[in-house]
Design a protein around this motif. Structure first.
Motif, PDB file in Angstrom:
ATOM      1  N   THR A 153       4.191   5.693  -5.519  1.00 24.93           N
ATOM      2  CA  THR A 153       4.239   5.659  -6.968  1.00 24.93           C
ATOM      3  C   THR A 153       3.378   7.020  -7.527  1.00 24.93           C
ATOM      4  N   LEU A 154       1.994   7.063  -6.770  1.00 25.62           N
ATOM      5  CA  LEU A 154       1.107   7.877  -7.103  1.00 25.62           C
ATOM      6  C   LEU A 154       1.841   9.416  -6.905  1.00 25.62           C
ATOM      7  N   LEU A 155       2.521   9.481  -5.569  1.00 27.32           N
ATOM      8  CA  LEU A 155       2.995  10.996  -5.142  1.00 27.32           C
ATOM      9  C   LEU A 155       4.169  11.328  -6.114  1.00 27.32           C
ATOM     10  N   LYS A 156       4.967  10.181  -6.350  1.00 30.60           N
ATOM     11  CA  LYS A 156       6.311  10.387  -7.640  1.00 30.60           C
ATOM     12  C   LYS A 156       5.593  10.911  -8.855  1.00 30.60           C
ATOM     13  N   ASN A 157       4.697  10.490  -9.008  1.00 29.16           N
ATOM     14  CA  ASN A 157       3.877  10.825 -10.510  1.00 29.16           C
ATOM     15  C   ASN A 157       3.481  12.347 -10.415  1.00 29.16           C
ATOM     16  N   ARG A 158       2.751  12.676  -9.269  1.00 28.67           N
ATOM     17  CA  ARG A 158       2.404  13.946  -9.046  1.00 28.67           C
ATOM     18  C   ARG A 158       3.458  14.852  -8.701  1.00 28.67           C
ATOM     19  N   LEU A 159       4.667  14.381  -8.317  1.00 29.95           N
ATOM     20  CA  LEU A 159       5.642  15.382  -7.801  1.00 29.95           C
ATOM     21  C   LEU A 159       6.095  15.845  -9.517  1.00 29.95           C
ATOM     22  N   ASN A 160       6.373  14.609 -10.279  1.00 33.03           N
ATOM     23  CA  ASN A 160       7.105  14.922 -11.738  1.00 33.03           C
ATOM     24  C   ASN A 160       6.081  15.945 -12.141  1.00 33.03           C
ATOM     25  N   LEU A 210       0.743  -1.223  -0.035  1.00 31.22           N
ATOM     26  CA  LEU A 210      -0.006   0.053   0.031  1.00 31.22           C
ATOM     27  C   LEU A 210       0.738   1.237  -0.085  1.00 31.22           C
ATOM     28  N   TYR A 211       1.890   1.102   0.940  1.00 31.92           N
ATOM     29  CA  TYR A 211       2.883   2.429   0.662  1.00 31.92           C
ATOM     30  C   TYR A 211       3.546   2.513  -0.432  1.00 31.92           C
ATOM     31  N   GLN A 212       3.907   1.294  -1.195  1.00 32.07           N
ATOM     32  CA  GLN A 212       4.644   1.538  -2.451  1.00 32.07           C
ATOM     33  C   GLN A 212       3.477   2.202  -3.554  1.00 32.07           C
ATOM     34  N   ALA A 213       2.409   1.829  -3.447  1.00 25.89           N
ATOM     35  CA  ALA A 213       1.035   2.270  -4.272  1.00 25.89           C
ATOM     36  C   ALA A 213       1.139   3.829  -4.026  1.00 25.89           C
ATOM     37  N   LEU A 232       6.554  11.814   1.014  1.00 31.86           N
ATOM     38  CA  LEU A 232       7.386  10.922   0.434  1.00 31.86           C
ATOM     39  C   LEU A 232       8.381  10.414   1.552  1.00 31.86           C
ATOM     40  N   THR A 233       9.034  11.326   1.972  1.00 29.30           N
ATOM     41  CA  THR A 233       9.880  10.950   3.071  1.00 29.30           C
ATOM     42  C   THR A 233       9.394   9.971   4.296  1.00 29.30           C
ATOM     43  N   ASN A 234       8.354  10.410   4.441  1.00 31.02           N
ATOM     44  CA  ASN A 234       7.631   9.680   5.644  1.00 31.02           C
ATOM     45  C   ASN A 234       7.485   8.261   5.328  1.00 31.02           C
ATOM     46  N   ASN A 252       3.026  22.693  -2.948  1.00 33.45           N
ATOM     47  CA  ASN A 252       2.704  21.512  -3.108  1.00 33.45           C
ATOM     48  C   ASN A 252       3.876  20.745  -3.443  1.00 33.45           C
ATOM     49  N   ILE A 253       5.009  21.132  -4.056  1.00 37.86           N
ATOM     50  CA  ILE A 253       6.025  20.178  -4.161  1.00 37.86           C
ATOM     51  C   ILE A 253       6.705  19.830  -2.831  1.00 37.86           C
ATOM     52  N   ASP A 254       6.672  20.850  -1.874  1.00 35.01           N
ATOM     53  CA  ASP A 254       7.469  20.510  -0.597  1.00 35.01           C
ATOM     54  C   ASP A 254       6.540  19.569   0.116  1.00 35.01           C
ATOM     55  N   SER A 255       5.132  19.653   0.131  1.00 34.24           N
ATOM     56  CA  SER A 255       4.349  18.746   0.695  1.00 34.24           C
ATOM     57  C   SER A 255       4.716  17.405   0.399  1.00 34.24           C
TER      58      SER A 255
END
Length: 202
Positions: A58-65, A52-55, A106-108, A98-101
């Motif tokens: 992945t979503l957060l990394k896509n949003r970050l990009n 679940l964390y990995q999912a 992601l760090t957590n 938004n990027i910082d958030s």
């Protein structure tokens, strides 16, 4: 197996003592097996949570990009004069928040995932639990059983004794449970002879 002490005038029924000690050892062995099974379930749950964390990662990394691409476009728009400096800094500030958030989240998530990944069952517990099943199948107190799990058995009297386990840290919690069960057994079915004038000792 268990033997009488050399103290003069002492006498105690070894068969009852062996039965009583065996009850406490088997109780501890069953708890040992349950401990392993509990940890196995915890690891299974941890693996599910890691997925679940990995999912989420992945979503957060896509949003970050996506946000980082939008941020680069802002520079391009301001460079070609399409976007005023004031509008640029305003939109850039919103994007950066938004990027910082997302980076914080992601760090957590990475930290929590690492903690879950560290969960494991020790080789010691696996070996002892598997061996416990074998000894429980034999259904009797044996020299091998004592040698594998028990360091010493100190008998103070017909209603008081202490088992010192090998693998002391692993058995610490089990020893406490075993002592509680022992006290319950003493209260329910005392092994002290019923004749009041007799004073058995080890």
């Amino acid at each position: 197996q268990l033997k009488h002490s050399i103290c003069p005038g002492t006498n105690y029924p070894i068969d009852k003592l062996e039965q009583f000690v065996y009850q406490q050892i088997t109780f501890a062995l069953r708890q040992l097996i349950l401990m392993k099974e509990k940890q196995e379930l915890e690891i299974q749950e941890a693996q599910k949570q890691m997925k679940l964390y990995q999912a989420k990662i992945t979503l957060l990394k896509n949003r970050l990009n996506t946000l980082q691409n939008e941020k680069r476009k802002l520079f391009e728009l301001m460079a070609d004069g399409t976007l005023s400096p004031d509008a640029f800094y305003s939109q850039k500030g919103t994007l950066q928040k938004n990027i910082d958030s997302i980076q914080h989240n992601l760090t957590n998530l990475y930290q929590e995932k690492e903690k879950l990944a560290e969960q494991s069952i020790s080789d010691e517990l696996i070996h002892l639990a598997e061996t416990a099943r074998e000894y429980l199948a034999v259904n009797q107190l044996t020299e091998d059983l004592l040698q594998t799990y028990v360091e010493t058995i100190i008998i103070f009297g017909p209603d008081e004794y202490q088992i010192k386990w090998k693998h002391e840290e692993l058995f610490a919690a089990l020893s406490e449970q075993s002592q509680k069960a022992r006290q319950t057994q003493i209260n329910d079915d005392s092994i002290i002879p019923s004749q009041e004038e007799e004073k058995p000792y080890i």
